[in-house]
Design a protein around this motif. Structure first.
Motif, short mmCIF file in Angstrom:
data_model
loop_
_atom_site.label_atom_id
_atom_site.label_comp_id
_atom_site.label_asym_id
_atom_site.label_seq_id
_atom_site.Cartn_x
_atom_site.Cartn_y
_atom_site.Cartn_z
N ALA A 170 49.38 -25.88 14.32
CA ALA A 170 49.32 -24.45 14.64
C ALA A 170 50.57 -23.96 15.34
CB ALA A 170 48.08 -24.17 15.50
N GLN A 171 51.29 -24.87 16.03
CA GLN A 171 52.50 -24.45 16.74
C GLN A 171 53.63 -24.09 15.78
OE1 GLN A 171 53.55 -27.40 19.65
NE2 GLN A 171 51.78 -26.96 20.94
N ARG A 172 53.49 -24.48 14.52
CA ARG A 172 54.50 -24.14 13.52
C ARG A 172 54.20 -22.81 12.83
NH1 ARG A 172 54.97 -28.91 9.46
NH2 ARG A 172 56.74 -27.64 8.73
N LEU A 173 53.11 -22.16 13.22
CA LEU A 173 52.66 -20.93 12.57
C LEU A 173 52.58 -19.80 13.58
CD1 LEU A 173 49.74 -22.54 10.54
CD2 LEU A 173 52.03 -21.99 9.67
N LYS A 174 53.10 -18.63 13.19
CA LYS A 174 53.05 -17.47 14.07
C LYS A 174 52.48 -16.29 13.29
CE LYS A 174 55.85 -14.50 17.06
NZ LYS A 174 57.21 -14.20 17.57
N PRO A 175 51.22 -15.90 13.56
CA PRO A 175 50.63 -14.77 12.84
C PRO A 175 51.11 -13.44 13.41
CG PRO A 175 49.05 -15.67 14.40
CD PRO A 175 50.27 -16.55 14.49
N ILE A 176 51.49 -12.52 12.54
CA ILE A 176 52.00 -11.21 12.95
C ILE A 176 51.32 -10.14 12.10
CG2 ILE A 176 54.02 -9.68 13.10
CD1 ILE A 176 55.73 -12.19 13.42
N GLY A 177 50.81 -9.11 12.72
CA GLY A 177 50.22 -7.99 12.00
C GLY A 177 51.13 -6.78 12.03
N LYS A 178 51.36 -6.17 10.88
CA LYS A 178 52.23 -5.00 10.78
C LYS A 178 51.45 -3.72 10.46
CE LYS A 178 56.32 -6.79 11.47
NZ LYS A 178 57.20 -6.35 12.56
N GLY A 179 50.11 -3.82 10.30
CA GLY A 179 49.33 -2.64 10.02
C GLY A 179 49.79 -1.95 8.74
N GLU A 180 49.89 -0.62 8.81
CA GLU A 180 50.30 0.16 7.64
C GLU A 180 51.75 0.59 7.71
OE1 GLU A 180 47.39 3.42 8.84
OE2 GLU A 180 49.13 4.63 8.25
N THR A 181 52.55 -0.07 8.55
CA THR A 181 53.92 0.38 8.81
C THR A 181 54.92 0.00 7.74
OG1 THR A 181 54.41 -1.62 10.09
CG2 THR A 181 53.51 0.27 11.30
N GLN A 182 54.56 -0.93 6.82
CA GLN A 182 55.53 -1.39 5.83
C GLN A 182 54.90 -1.39 4.43
OE1 GLN A 182 57.26 -5.13 7.07
NE2 GLN A 182 58.03 -4.27 8.99
N LEU A 183 54.55 -0.20 3.98
CA LEU A 183 53.99 -0.06 2.64
C LEU A 183 55.06 -0.37 1.60
CD1 LEU A 183 52.05 3.31 3.16
CD2 LEU A 183 51.17 0.98 3.42
N ILE A 184 54.64 -0.95 0.45
CA ILE A 184 55.63 -1.29 -0.59
C ILE A 184 55.60 -0.30 -1.74
CG2 ILE A 184 55.62 -3.74 -0.01
CD1 ILE A 184 53.80 -4.23 -2.40
N ASN A 185 54.78 0.74 -1.63
CA ASN A 185 54.77 1.78 -2.66
C ASN A 185 54.56 3.14 -1.99
OD1 ASN A 185 52.02 1.86 -2.07
ND2 ASN A 185 51.47 0.57 -3.83
N GLN A 186 54.26 4.14 -2.77
CA GLN A 186 54.19 5.52 -2.26
C GLN A 186 52.86 5.86 -1.62
OE1 GLN A 186 53.72 4.61 -5.33
NE2 GLN A 186 51.98 5.73 -6.16
N CYS A 187 51.94 4.92 -1.49
CA CYS A 187 50.55 5.23 -1.11
C CYS A 187 50.37 5.43 0.38
CB CYS A 187 49.63 4.13 -1.62
SG CYS A 187 49.66 3.95 -3.41
N ALA A 188 51.08 6.42 0.93
CA ALA A 188 50.96 6.75 2.36
C ALA A 188 49.77 7.67 2.56
CB ALA A 188 52.25 7.40 2.85
N ASP A 189 49.54 8.05 3.84
CA ASP A 189 48.44 8.95 4.16
C ASP A 189 48.56 10.24 3.35
OD1 ASP A 189 48.41 8.04 7.67
OD2 ASP A 189 47.28 7.23 5.99
N GLY A 190 47.45 10.66 2.73
CA GLY A 190 47.43 11.92 2.00
C GLY A 190 47.88 11.83 0.56
N VAL A 191 48.35 10.63 0.13
CA VAL A 191 48.81 10.46 -1.26
C VAL A 191 47.68 9.82 -2.08
CG1 VAL A 191 50.50 9.35 -2.77
CG2 VAL A 191 51.19 10.21 -0.51
N LYS A 192 47.35 10.43 -3.20
CA LYS A 192 46.30 9.88 -4.05
C LYS A 192 46.83 8.66 -4.81
CE LYS A 192 43.68 14.16 -4.77
NZ LYS A 192 43.12 15.10 -5.77
#
Length: 660
Positions: A602-624
């Protein structure tokens, strides 16, 4: 009182006559009008109302600027930090934040923000590095005050308002103050502060009573600072006057120098000195050489080095004064250089924001006269502080005297302090000194790494201390005796797995530990994106279709024992940002637990959460978007980081060289 405070009080007075209708507004246009007219206090009241209803970076920045201009550095710090939370905040806000942090005594934080300013705006990087170095100097001076000097608040001289710039008038002490007096009932006061105008007061030596000078001296608006010759029969003092056209609120007044003479035991105004060219600029803060032949004063007349400069004029045989001459670049800087004073033995003193100082205005000494000076020195702590220190005057012995400061713990906005120099200190046996001196360089090129955060952790108590490498890549720490430490680096731009153990246990002599970090640029790291590790909506468990890919990662790590992983999990944009942040953290931990279950440490692993901050497409808030498009954002990425060899550590003066 500092120059900025003096000016702001004068502006505030005129405002109540010029724009009373704006004071109760909540319209940003009214606030902007006040802001452009330099009426920052009243602009603040409107901007803060606007910020509650329609917050924006522009308004937050102007609130921060207002607090900086009126010298409320604590509030300015708060609002610059709010400003910088906006992603479009200009880089110069890091500089302004660093300025007020330094005045608040937060030197390491100020240093970091100066370096950030330089990183974000490469055109000012050299200046940013210089200011970061100043922070280190200020921190050292604060932590290592002159043990041969002492300072004391003179409570009997001070009030709840401002008291500053003491000067000797024979045996009396003159001070500038906006204090209340009983006989002032019904008199006009500042429209902003509710306090009286600045006046000259005398502390009488015979009865220790403080009283205002006569109304011929204290007439009109602000009066003071002043200087009195050695025979105590001639005084030169500052008087502020407004323009006749009150509509010119952008620059509502100038300062003049006037001369007064003593007649029948009282001061009488005689002449206005000819230096300020009919109000085209200001002249103020007079000082005289011991023989009275050289008059020093402060002015923003054209041709200076920037801000307020110190000038001199010589007394002619017919009693007139020569044309002003700038005191030169040894004294004057691009910032304000103000409040000159000359000691009985001819040594020159002044306050400055442009020379290397501890925060606000600092007091400096210099050898020389007129425009020929050398050996400009900061008086350092305890006479100087991170706040404004200015207006120094010496007693006959040249070792004691008074100065002005708005440092923490005073009675009013500015207070008068007494000081003493040349105190003999009993020598103590020297203690062993333990120091880490290090350098950070790029591996292979040996180019110094500037601004690398280096962290020293005390293994005995868990406390951490950090510094940033300077423009030569160097850093240093002081160490305690009989203590174990771990030293490591921390930067997003470089691999930072280097670390070293240091211990002072059992060392009976002063020791310097030398350390070298050789760091590789993070471009050598690479990211593996497992595109088919997806998550169901609002879920964080590992699906069956992802296990095959995770098994490949398990095999890869078993074959590469020098590899650590950052597990970076993401969500789509649906839901609140706070909820998505927590959800992504759960997804990263879920992936980590799967690999730990396969036998990965487990010491070789570091879990990180980025939430919705790094979307890879156009699907942001309000976009269908389709469900398949949203699913592309619900992913986990693995950042593979190569571990480099640890730092080299050696004891200076020995042949020990440890490669951990």
């Amino acid at each position: 009182m500092s120059l900025r405070k003096f000016t702001r009080f004068f502006f505030a007075f005129l405002l109540v006559y010029l724009m009373p209708s704006l004071l109760f507004s909540d319209d940003i246009k009214d606030a902007d009008k006040l802001y452009k007219s330099l009426d920052y206090k009243f602009a603040l009241e409107i901007y803060e109302k606007v910020m509650q209803g329609s917050p924006s970076m522009e308004v937050a920045e102007k609130i921060a600027n207002c607090y900086r201009f009126i010298n409320n550095t604590e509030k300015a710090e708060t609002w610059y930090k709010k400003t910088l939370k906006y992603p479009d905040a200009p880089a110069y806000n890091y500089k302004y934040l660093a300025d007020v942090l330094k005045q608040n005594g937060k030197f390491e934080e100020a240093e970091h923000n100066y370096l950030t300013w330089g990183e974000k705006d490469q055109s000012v990087n050299t200046e940013a590095q210089q200011q970061a170095e100043v922070c280190r100097t200020a921190k050292f001076w604060t932590e290592n005050p002159d043990v041969g000097a002492s300072i004391k608040n003179e409570k009997a001289l001070n009030s709840e308002n401002s008291d500053f710039s003491p000067v000797w008038a024979g045996k009396d002490l003159l001070v500038v103050s906006d204090r209340w007096q009983k006989e002032m009932k019904g008199e006009k006061v500042y429209g902003w502060t509710g306090n009286p105008y600045l006046k000259l007061y005398a502390l009488h030596s015979e009865n220790k009573q403080i009283e205002a000078l006569n109304k011929k001296i204290n007439s009109g608006f602000h009066t003071g600072p002043a200087v009195v010759n050695v025979t105590a029969d001639t005084m030169i003092f500052t008087r502020s006057v407004p323009f006749k056209n009150k509509n010119n609120s952008n620059n509502p007044g100038r300062q003049y120098l006037l001369m007064a003479v003593k007649q029948n035991g009282d001061w009488m105004v005689k002449d206005k000195l000819p230096f300020n060219a009919d109000g085209k600029f200001s002249v103020q803060h007079p000082a005289l050489s011991p023989d009275g032949r050289i008059l020093y004063f402060v002015s923003d007349m054209p041709g200076g080095y920037g801000g307020m400069d110190i000038y001199y004029a010589e007394k002619q045989t017919n009693g007139t004064w020569s044309a002003p001459v700038n005191c030169g670049s040894e004294i004057n800087t691009s910032e304000d250089d103000v409040f000159p004073s000359v000691r009985k033995d001819g040594k020159f003193y002044f306050a400055s924001k442009g020379h290397i100082g501890m925060g606000g205005l600092d007091i400096f000494s210099a050898e020389g006269s007129k425009n020929n000076f050398s050996k400009v020195e900061n008086l350092r702590a305890p006479l100087n502080s991170p706040k404004d220190d200015f207006g120094i005057v010496f007693n006959e012995d040249n070792l004691t005297g008074y100065l002005s400061s708005n440092r923490a713990g005073g009675l009013g906005m500015d207070d008068i302090y007494s000081f003493k120099l040349g105190i003999k200190v009993e020598e103590k046996p020297l203690e062993n000194i333990y120091v880490v001196q290090g350098i950070a360089v790029e591996k292979g090129s040996n180019i110094p790494i500037i601004g690398l955060q280096v962290i020293l952790r005390n293994k005995n108590n868990g406390q951490e201390t950090s510094v940033y490498s300077d423009d030569q890549g160097k850093f240093s720490f002081k160490l305690d005796k009989e203590t174990d430490y771990v030293l490591s680096g921390n930067s997003d731009k470089y691999f930072t797995s280097q670390k070293g153990d240091i211990s002072t246990k059992g060392i009976k002599q002063s020791t310097v530990f030398e350390i070298k970090f050789e760091l590789e640029k993070s471009k050598n790291a690479y990211t593996i994106t497992l595109n088919n590790i997806y998550y169901d909506f609002n879920k964080w468990n590992i699906r069956k279709d992802a296990e095959a890919e995770l098994n490949k990662v398990d095999q890869f790590m078993n074959n590469m024992p020098q590899i650590n992983l950052e597990l970076v999990a993401h969500t789509d944009a649906r839901g609140t940002a706070a909820y998505n942040q927590k959800l992504s953290e759960k997804r990263a931990i879920s992936a980590m637990n799967y690999l730990v279950g396969k036998g990965i440490d487990a010491q070789r692993l570091k879990p990180i959460g980025k939430g919705e901050t790094q979307l890879i497409n156009q699907c942001a808030d309000g976009v269908k978007c389709t469900e398949a498009e949203h699913q592309l954002n619900r992913r986990t990425e693995f950042k593979i980081i190569k571990i480099t060899p640890v730092a080299l550590i050696k004891h200076t003066g020995t042949s020990l060289l440890d490669s951990k």
